[in-house]
Design a protein around this motif. Sequence first.
Motif, PDB file in Angstrom:
ATOM      1  N   GLN A   1      -7.698  -1.153   1.227  1.00 11.54           N
ATOM      2  CA  GLN A   1      -8.981  -1.081   0.534  1.00 11.54           C
ATOM      3  C   GLN A   1      -9.595   0.313   0.656  1.00 11.54           C
ATOM      4  O   GLN A   1     -10.135   0.850  -0.307  1.00 11.54           O
ATOM      5  N   GLN A   2      -9.505   0.902   1.839  1.00 14.67           N
ATOM      6  CA  GLN A   2     -10.021   2.256   2.041  1.00 14.67           C
ATOM      7  C   GLN A   2      -9.224   3.265   1.217  1.00 14.67           C
ATOM      8  O   GLN A   2      -9.779   4.174   0.609  1.00 14.67           O
ATOM      9  N   PHE A   3      -7.909   3.102   1.212  1.00 16.58           N
ATOM     10  CA  PHE A   3      -7.036   3.980   0.443  1.00 16.58           C
ATOM     11  C   PHE A   3      -7.378   3.877  -1.038  1.00 16.58           C
ATOM     12  O   PHE A   3      -7.475   4.884  -1.747  1.00 16.58           O
TER      13      PHE A   3
ATOM     14  N   ASP B   1       7.385   1.389  -0.015  1.00 13.17           N
ATOM     15  CA  ASP B   1       7.264   0.385   1.045  1.00 13.17           C
ATOM     16  C   ASP B   1       6.076   0.682   1.947  1.00 13.17           C
ATOM     17  O   ASP B   1       5.310  -0.222   2.290  1.00 13.17           O
ATOM     18  N   ALA B   2       5.909   1.945   2.313  1.00 16.36           N
ATOM     19  CA  ALA B   2       4.790   2.324   3.193  1.00 16.36           C
ATOM     20  C   ALA B   2       3.445   2.035   2.531  1.00 16.36           C
ATOM     21  O   ALA B   2       2.515   1.531   3.180  1.00 16.36           O
ATOM     22  N   LEU B   3       3.350   2.322   1.246  1.00 16.29           N
ATOM     23  CA  LEU B   3       2.080   2.105   0.548  1.00 16.29           C
ATOM     24  C   LEU B   3       1.797   0.627   0.279  1.00 16.29           C
ATOM     25  O   LEU B   3       0.646   0.202   0.288  1.00 16.29           O
ATOM     26  N   THR B   4       2.838  -0.151   0.051  1.00 10.63           N
ATOM     27  CA  THR B   4       2.628  -1.563  -0.262  1.00 10.63           C
ATOM     28  C   THR B   4       2.534  -2.443   0.974  1.00 10.63           C
ATOM     29  O   THR B   4       2.177  -3.615   0.864  1.00 10.63           O
ATOM     30  N   SER B   5       2.849  -1.903   2.135  1.00 13.19           N
ATOM     31  CA  SER B   5       2.797  -2.716   3.351  1.00 13.19           C
ATOM     32  C   SER B   5       1.604  -2.382   4.240  1.00 13.19           C
ATOM     33  O   SER B   5       1.554  -2.803   5.392  1.00 13.19           O
ATOM     34  N   MET B   6       0.615  -1.678   3.691  1.00 13.68           N
ATOM     35  CA  MET B   6      -0.589  -1.375   4.467  1.00 13.68           C
ATOM     36  C   MET B   6      -1.383  -2.653   4.715  1.00 13.68           C
ATOM     37  O   MET B   6      -1.368  -3.564   3.887  1.00 13.68           O
ATOM     38  N   HIS B   7      -2.087  -2.679   5.826  1.00 14.26           N
ATOM     39  CA  HIS B   7      -2.979  -3.795   6.111  1.00 14.26           C
ATOM     40  C   HIS B   7      -4.123  -3.780   5.104  1.00 14.26           C
ATOM     41  O   HIS B   7      -4.459  -2.748   4.530  1.00 14.26           O
ATOM     42  N   THR B   8      -4.743  -4.914   4.900  1.00 14.12           N
ATOM     43  CA  THR B   8      -5.759  -5.090   3.866  1.00 14.12           C
ATOM     44  C   THR B   8      -6.881  -4.058   3.957  1.00 14.12           C
ATOM     45  O   THR B   8      -7.230  -3.424   2.965  1.00 14.12           O
ATOM     46  N   GLU B   9      -7.434  -3.864   5.137  1.00 16.65           N
ATOM     47  CA  GLU B   9      -8.552  -2.932   5.293  1.00 16.65           C
ATOM     48  C   GLU B   9      -8.116  -1.503   4.962  1.00 16.65           C
ATOM     49  O   GLU B   9      -8.821  -0.780   4.252  1.00 16.65           O
ATOM     50  N   ALA B  10      -6.973  -1.092   5.452  1.00 21.05           N
ATOM     51  CA  ALA B  10      -6.465   0.253   5.163  1.00 21.05           C
ATOM     52  C   ALA B  10      -6.196   0.413   3.675  1.00 21.05           C
ATOM     53  O   ALA B  10      -6.498   1.452   3.084  1.00 21.05           O
TER      54      ALA B  10
END
Length: 105
Positions: free
Chosen positions: A63-65, A52-61
């Motif tokens: 992309q950086q990840f 859930d934490a990995l799939t709910s990141m904001h778009t910019e974060a």
Amino acid sequence: AKMDIPLVLIEALALGLPIVVANVPPLNEVLVAEVGRAVPPKDPQALAAAIDALTSMHTEAAQQFSAHCIETARTHFDISTVSRQHEALYTEMLETLSLPHRIRR
């Protein structure tokens, strides 16, 4: 050693996908540069929370990840790096066993 890590984890990183693994060797050794999450083995709640934490990141974060995952795969798991690791392992084994064979360079 990085030689016994499942290939699917390295492939996921190369595609820019973060990984979630059980916090046991050798799986947790893939998390060399914060490219995912390690969760306790046999803990479905922790697994769900990590996903859930990995799939709910904001778009910019996200992309950086993703870019960081790709760079980690290139840096730590490319064919040159893995080949050098294998050569070092074989050389060490031959020296330890005192065999007359040597790897030519």
